[in-house]
Scaffold this motif. Structure first.
Motif, PDB file in Angstrom:
ATOM      1  N   THR A 151       6.404   1.664  -2.632  1.00 62.49           N
ATOM      2  CA  THR A 151       5.791   2.022  -1.357  1.00 62.49           C
ATOM      3  C   THR A 151       4.389   1.450  -1.267  1.00 62.49           C
ATOM      4  N   LEU A 152       4.140   0.731  -0.180  1.00 64.14           N
ATOM      5  CA  LEU A 152       2.804   0.190   0.086  1.00 64.14           C
ATOM      6  C   LEU A 152       2.353   0.748   1.438  1.00 64.14           C
ATOM      7  N   ASP A 153       1.271   1.539   1.398  1.00 69.45           N
ATOM      8  CA  ASP A 153       0.774   2.194   2.605  1.00 69.45           C
ATOM      9  C   ASP A 153      -0.493   1.502   3.088  1.00 69.45           C
ATOM     10  N   LEU A 154      -0.356   0.766   4.198  1.00 71.86           N
ATOM     11  CA  LEU A 154      -1.486   0.089   4.833  1.00 71.86           C
ATOM     12  C   LEU A 154      -1.733   0.656   6.234  1.00 71.86           C
ATOM     13  N   SER A 155      -1.280   1.859   6.462  1.00 69.73           N
ATOM     14  CA  SER A 155      -1.433   2.475   7.783  1.00 69.73           C
ATOM     15  C   SER A 155      -2.909   2.734   8.078  1.00 69.73           C
ATOM     16  N   PHE A 156      -3.245   2.709   9.349  1.00 73.59           N
ATOM     17  CA  PHE A 156      -4.608   2.951   9.822  1.00 73.59           C
ATOM     18  C   PHE A 156      -5.634   1.975   9.232  1.00 73.59           C
ATOM     19  N   CYS A 157      -5.169   0.815   8.812  1.00 73.11           N
ATOM     20  CA  CYS A 157      -6.089  -0.224   8.344  1.00 73.11           C
ATOM     21  C   CYS A 157      -6.516  -1.043   9.566  1.00 73.11           C
ATOM     22  N   GLY A 158      -7.478  -0.510  10.290  1.00 71.73           N
ATOM     23  CA  GLY A 158      -7.868  -1.098  11.562  1.00 71.73           C
ATOM     24  C   GLY A 158      -8.585  -2.428  11.455  1.00 71.73           C
ATOM     25  N   HIS A 159      -9.034  -2.794  10.251  1.00 71.23           N
ATOM     26  CA  HIS A 159      -9.734  -4.075  10.079  1.00 71.23           C
ATOM     27  C   HIS A 159      -8.783  -5.205   9.717  1.00 71.23           C
ATOM     28  N   LEU A 160      -7.567  -4.891   9.352  1.00 69.60           N
ATOM     29  CA  LEU A 160      -6.613  -5.908   8.907  1.00 69.60           C
ATOM     30  C   LEU A 160      -6.261  -6.836  10.065  1.00 69.60           C
ATOM     31  N   ARG A 161      -6.510  -8.151   9.862  1.00 69.63           N
ATOM     32  CA  ARG A 161      -6.311  -9.119  10.936  1.00 69.63           C
ATOM     33  C   ARG A 161      -5.217 -10.140  10.642  1.00 69.63           C
ATOM     34  N   ASN A 162      -4.943 -10.358   9.364  1.00 68.81           N
ATOM     35  CA  ASN A 162      -4.024 -11.456   9.045  1.00 68.81           C
ATOM     36  C   ASN A 162      -3.249 -11.159   7.767  1.00 68.81           C
ATOM     37  N   ILE A 163      -1.957 -11.490   7.800  1.00 69.43           N
ATOM     38  CA  ILE A 163      -1.105 -11.369   6.611  1.00 69.43           C
ATOM     39  C   ILE A 163      -0.522 -12.755   6.339  1.00 69.43           C
ATOM     40  N   HIS A 164      -0.845 -13.323   5.197  1.00 67.70           N
ATOM     41  CA  HIS A 164      -0.293 -14.629   4.852  1.00 67.70           C
ATOM     42  C   HIS A 164       1.196 -14.493   4.545  1.00 67.70           C
ATOM     43  N   LEU A 165       1.886 -15.604   4.659  1.00 69.75           N
ATOM     44  CA  LEU A 165       3.352 -15.574   4.605  1.00 69.75           C
ATOM     45  C   LEU A 165       3.888 -14.902   3.351  1.00 69.75           C
ATOM     46  N   ASP A 166       3.321 -15.209   2.189  1.00 64.66           N
ATOM     47  CA  ASP A 166       3.862 -14.698   0.924  1.00 64.66           C
ATOM     48  C   ASP A 166       3.077 -13.516   0.372  1.00 64.66           C
ATOM     49  N   SER A 167       2.355 -12.813   1.250  1.00 64.88           N
ATOM     50  CA  SER A 167       1.534 -11.691   0.765  1.00 64.88           C
ATOM     51  C   SER A 167       2.363 -10.631   0.063  1.00 64.88           C
ATOM     52  N   PHE A 168       3.575 -10.360   0.587  1.00 66.62           N
ATOM     53  CA  PHE A 168       4.399  -9.294   0.001  1.00 66.62           C
ATOM     54  C   PHE A 168       5.433  -9.830  -0.990  1.00 66.62           C
ATOM     55  N   SER A 169       5.478 -11.122  -1.212  1.00 70.82           N
ATOM     56  CA  SER A 169       6.477 -11.713  -2.117  1.00 70.82           C
ATOM     57  C   SER A 169       6.390 -11.181  -3.534  1.00 70.82           C
ATOM     58  N   PRO A 170       5.179 -10.946  -4.083  1.00 71.32           N
ATOM     59  CA  PRO A 170       5.115 -10.449  -5.482  1.00 71.32           C
ATOM     60  C   PRO A 170       5.685  -9.038  -5.649  1.00 71.32           C
ATOM     61  N   LEU A 171       5.799  -8.279  -4.573  1.00 72.45           N
ATOM     62  CA  LEU A 171       6.239  -6.879  -4.673  1.00 72.45           C
ATOM     63  C   LEU A 171       7.753  -6.829  -4.680  1.00 72.45           C
ATOM     64  N   LEU A 172       8.332  -7.130  -5.825  1.00 71.14           N
ATOM     65  CA  LEU A 172       9.777  -7.313  -5.934  1.00 71.14           C
ATOM     66  C   LEU A 172      10.561  -6.020  -5.752  1.00 71.14           C
ATOM     67  N   SER A 173       9.923  -4.869  -6.015  1.00 73.28           N
ATOM     68  CA  SER A 173      10.636  -3.581  -5.911  1.00 73.28           C
ATOM     69  C   SER A 173      10.306  -2.837  -4.624  1.00 73.28           C
ATOM     70  N   LEU A 174       9.558  -3.475  -3.726  1.00 76.80           N
ATOM     71  CA  LEU A 174       9.095  -2.782  -2.523  1.00 76.80           C
ATOM     72  C   LEU A 174      10.256  -2.310  -1.654  1.00 76.80           C
ATOM     73  N   LYS A 175      10.198  -1.027  -1.269  1.00 81.90           N
ATOM     74  CA  LYS A 175      11.220  -0.432  -0.405  1.00 81.90           C
ATOM     75  C   LYS A 175      10.635   0.098   0.908  1.00 81.90           C
ATOM     76  N   VAL A 176       9.378   0.511   0.864  1.00 80.31           N
ATOM     77  CA  VAL A 176       8.751   1.122   2.031  1.00 80.31           C
ATOM     78  C   VAL A 176       7.426   0.422   2.317  1.00 80.31           C
TER      79      VAL A 176
END
Length: 802
Positions: free
Chosen positions: A189-214
């Motif tokens: 689980t990766l919780d980035l909710s209410f991150c109002g400053h977040l402007r950009n997500i690069h294409l492979d940002s979540f690629s390392p998180l091999l077990s990510l479900k939420v």
């Protein structure tokens, strides 16, 4: 100051609550405590502060203004699993987090160091090395924050919380290597909710998180919906449980061009391409003002075979969207739950004459066989199911829960078929609602019906409830709270014998009028927040009998207008000794002096003496007054014996000789002004004589030729059983009519013939009825002249003249 303690099942031992006690040092408590809450104090840690608590599992130090942790502060806390350091002043440096500060915490599972006003670009990750069992980590981030190599030791980590709701989320951009140190972890689980400053997500940002479900990006509204969907690139061909993209679209108040905002709300094939290749169970796209979703382009994608839960409330879909195409696409999904509530539908709805009022119309709706729940709350569309419209669902559907609530206008006059498996229906808080009494007939499996705050016509339930609930034979839970109800017929629930919970709070009931015997399985009856003052004996007996047969029965009567005055003493005594009334001891009632008291403060014996003492005094006083009266009457009887004998002799002789109809020559005397002769002698006479066969006296017809008119009038009045005066402006201004009135008054005032005088008021030429007549006429015998075809009024006159 001693902290209150209690047994905690969660932490399997003693929980000490020392929250907000203005403590400056760790208190000396029992050494066997397993949970300690020291939040919102001013604790100054000196070292080995918790060594006296070797069984500690939970420790909360939130909000203490801590700026540093002594290196040995957690010595002896080898069993600690939950540590909360949120909302302090711990800078992310070795001065605040010494190298070995977490060394004793080798079984720690949850660590919260969020909201610490951190400005550092990284965390001294070397201190994390001992935390090999850490499963949940909450941490602040700054705009250029990086996760150091020490985070690789957190291989057991399952939840990483960077949420602005739990911590300071200042991160602006996610790079391809931002989470690379977690590629060997168990992060789910990766919780980035209410991150109002977040402007950009690069294409492979979540690629390392091999077990990510939420993945939670809720309210990262500087990211934009398009940017969030682009970030799904690294999750392609994964199996995921949930992705939350609620309210990530741009806010127009941020000076973002309108064209960019609108473009962000149109989901094309290109924007959906990465999301559609994820085997995703739950997707939340709520509150994004979405105008259009190109569903056709994704119908053969991976997400179609996996998606079970779809949340789409708070959008703005265009009604020009081809509904037939959408329905065909939805059928291919395996949805279990779909929420399209609070959608501000754009475009033009069907015109008012879309359905021909003269023809019946059946709308066929086909649902996926997997779908179990549909939520359609708070839309601005007009829910209009007219009487001649039938909505027919496919018989193979498995819909069990349906919510159509918080709508301003709702007409449910037609019928719905095919929902044989529906067990729960919510129709709460619908304004301007119209409901057919047969609407529920085709819901044979319905168990839960929620109708909180519905606005139906005032006497709807009083008139229709028996028919409305007649076919709900499996109903178990019914909520009619806040619906402005004041009455339910006795057998409203005659056919709902399996009803368990009946909630009627926040209404206007003054008593229980429906039959408790009709619902033998009732477990909860909520009548709180009504206008009940007391319950009569029959109702109390029925409730007691029900409680004997249903041992878990609960009655809620709090926040009513209960009265504990003397006239309700039986109710008060019953209330105090009844154990199935929820919190009965703390329910309030109004006492004799209009003060509010709670039932537990009422002394039964004192109340009994107070309430029975007054009646006893009144009885004794009455008996004494009676004795005085008897003595006085005896004295008067002796003194005026002759007068009394004569009085009673005359009285009983009068009663025995009361006149009868047969004693009179005429049945009815009609008095009228000369100008009203046509009505009296023609229309009125014709009805009384020809239709009712009464013997009628008319001055112009029955008086002796050449005789005295005055004597003739007196003779007609004296020889008539009943008298009718035609009251008009002519009557009160005519001298002979006034003479007639006084003659009638003379004979009718005796009272020996009840209701002898009838006054017929002329509608066309009205007058004020003289006081002389008002003194002797009954209200029932004063009526307007009946219209020629008003058979009911003429029949009423006939009965008065019998």
């Amino acid at each position: 100051m001693i902290c209150p303690t209690k047994i905690s099942k969660t932490y399997k031992g003693l929980f000490a609550n020392c929250r907000a006690l203005n403590l400056t040092t760790v208190p000396d408590l029992e050494g066997n405590i397993t949970a300690l809450d020291l939040s919102e104090n001013r604790i100054n840690l000196t070292g080995s502060d918790f060594s006296r608590y070797p069984y500690l599992v939970y420790l909360n130090l939130e909000g203490n203004g801590l700026s540093r942790l002594p290196f040995d502060v957690f010595t002896g806390c080898g069993k600690l699993k939950f540590l909360n350091l949120n909302n302090n002043n711990l800078n992310y440096s070795l001065s605040s987090f010494p190298e070995n500060v977490f060394t004793p915490l080798h079984v720690l599972e949850e660590l919260n160091i969020g909201n610490n006003n951190n400005t550092a670009w990284t965390f001294p990750d070397s201190v994390l090395k001992p935390l090999t069992n850490l499963k949940m980590f909450t941490i602040d981030t700054t705009s250029n924050f990086t996760f150091g190599e020490g985070f690789r030791n957190t291989r057991s980590l399952e939840v990483l919380c960077l949420s602005g709701n739990q911590a300071d989320c200042g991160i602006v951009e996610l790079y391809n290597d931002t989470f690379s140190v977690f590629n060997s972890s168990s992060l789910q689980t990766l919780d980035l909710s209410f991150c109002g400053h977040l402007r950009n997500i690069h294409l492979d940002s979540f690629s390392p998180l091999l077990s990510l479900k939420v993945l939670d990006l809720k309210k990262a509204h500087n990211l934009g919906l398009s940017g969030a969907l682009l970030g799904m690139y690294g999750l392609q061909n994964r199996n995921m449980t949930s992705i939350n993209l609620e309210a990530v679209t741009f806010l127009q108040k941020w000076n973002i061009p309108t064209e960019k905002c609108v473009d962000d709300q149109i989901l094309t094939k290109d924007k959906l391409q990465y999301l559609s290749r994820i085997c995703l169970s739950s997707l939340n796209l709520a509150n994004n003002h979405i105008l259009f979703i190109d569903m056709a382009s994704t119908q053969n994608s991976t997400i179609y075979s996996c998606l079970s839960y779809l949340y789409l409330p708070g959008n703005a879909f265009d009604l020009k969207f081809e509904i037939v195409v959408v329905q065909k696409i939805i059928l291919k999904l395996k949805l279990k739950y779909v929420d399209v509530s609070s959608n501000q539908w754009c475009g033009h709805p069907p015109p008012n004459n879309y359905f021909d009022d003269t023809l019946s119309r059946t709308l066929f709706v086909t649902l996926p066989t997997t779908i179990e729940t549909i939520v359609y709350d708070g839309t601005n569309s007009f829910v209009d199911l007219k009487k001649w419209i039938t909505v027919a669902f496919n018989a193979s559907n498995n819909l069990r829960n349906l919510s159509i609530s918080y709508n301003e206008n709702m007409i449910l006059e037609g019928s719905v078929t095919g929902l044989n498996n529906l067990t729960a229906l919510r129709l709460e808080h619908n304004g301007n609602m119209s409901l057919s009494e047969s609407f529920f007939d085709n819901f044979p499996s319905l168990k839960n019906l929620n109708m909180i705050g519905v606005r139906l016509p005032k006497q709807y339930f009083q008139n229709e409830s028996i028919r409305l609930f007649r076919n709900l034979t499996k109903l178990e839970n019914l909520d009619l709270s806040s619906s402005d109800l004041f009455h339910l017929p006795k057998h409203s629930f005659l056919h709902s014998r399996f009803l368990k919970n009946l909630l009627l709070s926040h209404n206007n009931f003054q008593s229980i009028l429906f039959s408790i015997e009709d619902v033998p399985h009732l477990e909860t009856l909520d009548l709180s927040y009504n206008h009940i003052k007391t319950l009569n004996g029959d109702t109390r007996n029925l409730l007691d009998s029900h409680a004997i047969n249903k041992s878990n029965f609960i009655l809620k009567l709090h926040n009513n207008q209960l009265s504990c005055r003397c006239q309700n003493i039986d109710f008060v005594l019953w209330f105090k000794q009844t154990d199935y009334i929820l919190n009965s001891s703390y329910v309030q009632c109004t006492y004799e002096n209009n003060t509010l008291v709670i039932f537990k403060d009422i002394d039964k014996e004192a109340l009994w003496h107070e309430c029975t003492g007054k009646p006893a005094f009144y009885i004794v006083s009455s008996m004494f007054a009676l004795l005085i009266s008897v003595a006085l009457c005896s004295f008067l009887a002796v003194k005026h014996k002759t007068q009394i004998v004569v009085f009673f002799h005359r009285l009983f002789r009068g009663v025995a000789g009361l006149p009868r109809r047969e004693d009179f020559r005429y049945d009815v005397f009609i008095g009228y002004a000369d100008k009203d002769c046509d009505f009296a002698c023609m229309q009125l006479r014709e009805i009384l004589e020809d239709r009712f066969h009464y013997r009628v006296y008319l001055q112009d017809r029955d008086s002796e030729l050449g005789g005295s008119r005055a004597i003739s009038i007196l003779d007609g009045v004296r020889n008539s059983w009943k008298m009718v005066l035609v009251m008009s402006q002519n009557f009160v201004t005519d001298e002979w009519s006034i003479y007639t009135m006084h003659a009638v008054t003379l004979y009718a005032a005796s009272g020996r013939i009840p209701k002898r005088l009838v006054l017929l008021l002329d509608r066309a030429n009205p007058c004020e009825v003289p006081d002389t007549l008002l003194c002797i006429a009954d209200e029932e015998t004063i009526l307007p002249i009946p219209r020629p075809n008003d058979d009911d009024s003429w029949e009423h006159l006939r009965r008065l003249l019998r």
